[in-house]
Design an enzyme around this catalytic site. Structure first.
Site, PDB file in Angstrom:
ATOM      1  N   GLU A  23       7.070  -2.448  75.886  1.00 41.71           N
ATOM      2  CA  GLU A  23       7.300  -3.802  76.385  1.00 41.71           C
ATOM      3  C   GLU A  23       8.099  -3.705  77.684  1.00 41.71           C
ATOM      4  O   GLU A  23       9.297  -3.434  77.670  1.00 41.71           O
ATOM      5  CB  GLU A  23       8.078  -4.635  75.357  1.00 41.71           C
TER       6      GLU A  23
ATOM      7  N   ASP B  52      10.344  -1.651  72.012  1.00 39.49           N
ATOM      8  CA  ASP B  52      10.995  -2.876  72.461  1.00 39.49           C
ATOM      9  C   ASP B  52      11.855  -2.611  73.705  1.00 39.49           C
ATOM     10  O   ASP B  52      12.446  -1.539  73.842  1.00 39.49           O
ATOM     11  CB  ASP B  52      11.879  -3.405  71.323  1.00 39.49           C
TER      12      ASP B  52
ATOM     13  N   HIS C 181       5.873 -12.970  69.574  1.00 41.15           N
ATOM     14  CA  HIS C 181       7.025 -13.609  68.921  1.00 41.15           C
ATOM     15  C   HIS C 181       8.036 -14.143  69.921  1.00 41.15           C
ATOM     16  O   HIS C 181       8.818 -15.041  69.573  1.00 41.15           O
ATOM     17  CB  HIS C 181       7.701 -12.612  67.984  1.00 41.15           C
ATOM     18  N   ASP C 182       8.045 -13.617  71.137  1.00 40.93           N
ATOM     19  CA  ASP C 182       8.960 -14.089  72.175  1.00 40.93           C
ATOM     20  C   ASP C 182       8.345 -15.212  73.009  1.00 40.93           C
ATOM     21  O   ASP C 182       8.935 -16.274  73.171  1.00 40.93           O
ATOM     22  CB  ASP C 182       9.349 -12.943  73.113  1.00 40.93           C
TER      23      ASP C 182
END
Length: 434
Positions: free
Chosen positions: A234, A209, A312-313
């Site tokens: 990411e 992340d 999810h974002d």
């Protein structure tokens, strides 16, 4: 007696092997990733039980790796503000035992499990004498991951008043203190924790992340220290269009992958942005670069490009950068037939209007052995038509031109997938005999 012990040991070894989860040693170039959660999943009574129940269905769809949500105690229910990293019982996704059972279910179905690794930043458990939340607890009975202000960079906004570590090597994450990844103890103890996730929980790989929060070479050290079967970072920054900005955007991804020592793949945000811009505005010419290659990271470094439609974002209930909802299958037709490592998002897989089509596209990819580094020959990239041949085995078309039934690329090909503004043809000789 010695012979008896040898036979007994052999029988015990066979039994142990029989009880060991059978994990397919997947060729990294054939990886298909499944994101097994969305932004609301932490509200479930036990999301891990939901995942466990879906293991066979996901495996049958041709998925090789499932991406789990962050497993540790966190101030935010979604897991992205972690504190006590070893405390997996306090996760809003379920208990430690439920997590182990879910991982086991996927492993028994030959699917590897990828943990969401949130280590750019941490939330403190206690305040220091200045009132700063910069005293960290690891969640164990010893001092593993018990850190203080020394583990925070001194220039970390807005935590300058407490940090005393080395200078930050990446972007600030203002919701929680960044960590000093140049510190040998930080590196070692985070690596030890990740290796514990492998040995005790059963995880096989990592999704990093906010990977732009610290230097790529430091992330590469974590990969080297933990030897995951799969790793992806990411690295999400803004994408603008025109004046070569698209090329600059993907070059930053290329540079980041190389900075890790090529140990980690990267999510292909360039492909996502260009693809959704192209299908939304009838600008399919965007999908071919000046060298005749795909415009995203898959056009330069496809074996390290993890393609996706939403996560999810960007999607889910956050919708920070959503793919057009009426164009989703055009998007999947593209990423599931093209080079790169494609990702299927949980919300889309569970949608009754999308699931069968996604499963069909994944099956086409598998039976034609389309790989992350497969060849892509772009036949057309115009306003309302994009068409490409992948490994000369399948042809993918997206766009409004050429309504199915009025067009056939060649008599050697047969339609194997189709829908609104997309179609896939498969070379007849490449289709195995039932």
């Amino acid at each position: 007696m010695a012979r008896f012990l040898h036979v007994l040991l052999s029988l015990m070894t066979v039994q142990l092997c029989a009880n060991t989860p059978l994990i397919a040693v997947a060729d990294p170039l054939t990886t298909v990733l499944f994101q097994g959660f969305n932004w609301e999943s932490s509200k479930s009574a036990s999301w891990y039980n939901v995942l466990k129940s879906s293991a066979k269905d996901v495996a049958d769809a041709g998925v090789t790796d499932v991406w789990f949500p962050p497993p540790s105690q966190s101030v935010a229910p979604q897991g992205y503000l972690p504190g006590k990293l070893y405390d997996l019982d306090s996760s809003k996704y379920g208990s430690l035992e439920q997590l182990k059972q879910a991982v086991e279910a996927f492993r028994q179905n030959g699917v590897r499990c990828v943990a969401d690794i949130v280590i750019n930043h941490r939330t403190g458990s206690k305040q220091d004498d200045k009132g700063n939340w910069c005293i960290f607890e690891g969640g164990t009975n010893d001092d593993r991951l018990d850190w203080g202000a020394w583990a925070i960079p001194p220039n970390d906004k807005p935590y300058q008043s407490c940090g005393s570590g080395n200078a930050d090597t990446g972007d600030d994450y203002e919701a929680a203190p960044d960590l000093d990844h140049a510190n040998p103890r930080v590196q070692k103890e985070l690596s030890d924790w990740m290796n514990w996730l492998k040995s005790d929980i059963g995880f096989d790989g990592w999704r990093f992340d906010f990977a732009k929060g610290y230097a790529g070479n430091l992330l590469g050290q974590y990969v080297r220290n933990t030897s995951p079967a799969f790793a992806v970072g990411e690295v999400w920054d803004g994408l603008s269009f025109g004046n070569g900005q698209e090329d600059a955007h993907r070059q930053r991804l290329v540079d980041w992958v190389h900075s890790t020592g090529d140990r980690s793949a990267a999510f292909d945000f360039t492909t996502k942005g260009i693809l959704q811009q192209a299908v939304k505005n009838n600008e399919l010419w965007r999908l071919r670069d000046s060298n005749g290659k795909p415009s995203g990271l898959i056009g330069i470094l496809p074996e390290k490009a993890v393609t996706f439609i939403d996560n999810h974002d960007t999607g889910s209930t956050q919708k920070l950068w959503p793919f057009p909802s009426d164009k989703l299958l055009q998007g999947y037709a593209y990423i599931l037939t093209h080079p790169g490592i494609p990702t299927i998002f949980y919300d889309h897989f569970q949608d009754a209007n999308l699931k069968a089509a996604i499963q069909n596209l994944t099956a086409i990819r598998k039976r034609n052995n389309i790989r992350a580094n497969s060849g892509c020959r772009i036949i057309a990239a115009e306003t309302d038509l994009y068409m490409a041949s992948i490994d000369e085995k399948i042809i993918c078309k997206i766009g409004a031109r050429y309504v199915l039934g009025n067009y056939m690329p060649s008599q050697d090909f047969a339609v194997v997938a189709s829908g609104v503004d997309y179609a896939v043809w498969e070379k007849k000789t490449s289709t195995p005999t039932p």
